[in-house]
Scaffold this active site. Structure first.
Site, short mmCIF file in Angstrom:
data_model
loop_
_atom_site.label_atom_id
_atom_site.label_comp_id
_atom_site.label_asym_id
_atom_site.label_seq_id
_atom_site.Cartn_x
_atom_site.Cartn_y
_atom_site.Cartn_z
N CYS A 192 0.86 -1.18 0.00
CA CYS A 192 0.00 0.00 0.00
C CYS A 192 0.90 1.23 0.00
CB CYS A 192 -0.90 -0.02 1.23
SG CYS A 192 -1.86 1.48 1.49
N CYS A 198 -0.87 3.87 -6.43
CA CYS A 198 -1.76 3.16 -5.50
C CYS A 198 -1.85 1.74 -6.02
CB CYS A 198 -3.15 3.81 -5.45
SG CYS A 198 -4.36 2.85 -4.50
#
Length: 265
Positions: free
Chosen positions: A75, A189
């Site tokens: 992440c 992302c």
């Protein structure tokens, strides 16, 4: 005896699966524990203080339960905010995820790069530093999109997005001054590579997407080089911090990829 410790991947949702895929390609014998903080999803709209407190605490519990050989924070938002604290708290290797600005700058012809991430990631000083170090001669345009994260989650739960919705989010990059010159987009992302086919259909011809997944996989392979692995087929486990209907739909879709029934943390 063979070492059956898994590799633990952690994300706010399912985006980290874009890192799991190239890792499994390099290390097919590795067992995977994929943990999604569904109770805290999404991270991109949360404050740095919330993420900095939540991520190390959750990873401490996950490491205690699953005893992995290595942790991957799959992440960008969690990595740019909480990676140093996690490394200080855990006594095992921790691999983070950073925006792939360096390879984007190495291949951009127009010298204009788009960085597409969450709102929390694109505003981080860490991204400023990457741009200064590796893309100093480029124009680096940024856009934070919480909607694309939601669209990626929904797609994996069986609800694919319309091209119009994807195009509307990408307009946040291309609509900026100089945006028409973008020839490389950094998927900053881990959710966004899950939508790369949809995004490619609504971007101008010649625009390419890059992400950190393959590089992270190579880093994991390097850190585990020479280690023993189980002789039996690997076990892949799916863990959610909240296990509701949406998470069960996602788990059902992942069963074909060899993941067991979902567990709750």
């Amino acid at each position: 005896m063979a070492d059956d410790r898994p590799i633990l991947f952690f994300d706010s949702g399912v985006g980290g699966l874009s890192v799991v895929a190239p890792t499994r390609a390099l290390l097919p014998q590795a067992g995977i524990v994929y943990a999604a903080d569904s109770a805290g999803f999404p991270y991109g709209t949360k404050s740095e203080t919330e993420i900095a407190a939540r991520v190390p605490a959750l990873l401490g519990r996950l490491v205690e339960r699953y005893r992995p050989r290595l942790v991957v924070i799959a992440c960008n938002t969690a990595s740019t905010i909480a990676l140093p604290a996690v490394r200080a708290a855990l006594d095992l290797p921790v691999v983070g995820t950073v925006p792939a600005i360096k390879p984007a700058a190495e291949t951009s012809v127009t010298r204009t790069i788009g960085v597409l991430g969450t709102e929390a990631t694109v505003r981080q000083p860490y991204v400023d530093d990457l741009a200064a170090r590796f893309a100093g001669d480029c124009t680096v345009l940024r856009h934070g999109s919480a909607a694309l994260v939601e669209l990626a989650e929904a797609a994996l739960a069986g609800d694919p997005p319309s091209h119009d919705r994807v195009a509307a989010e990408l307009a946040g990059l291309f609509g900026q001054p100089g945006g028409q010159r973008i020839d490389v987009i950094v998927n900053a992302c881990t959710h966004f590579p899950l939508l790369v086919r949809e995004m490619a259909t609504v971007t101008p011809a010649g625009v390419r997407f890059v992400d950190g997944g393959p590089g992270i996989a190579r880093r994991i392979a390097h850190l585990t080089e020479g280690q023993d692995w189980p002789n039996l087929p690997p076990v892949h486990r799916l863990v959610f911090t909240r296990l509701d209907a949406r998470e069960r739909r996602i788990a059902a879709g992942l069963a074909a990829q060899g993941f067991d029934l979902p567990e709750s943390l």
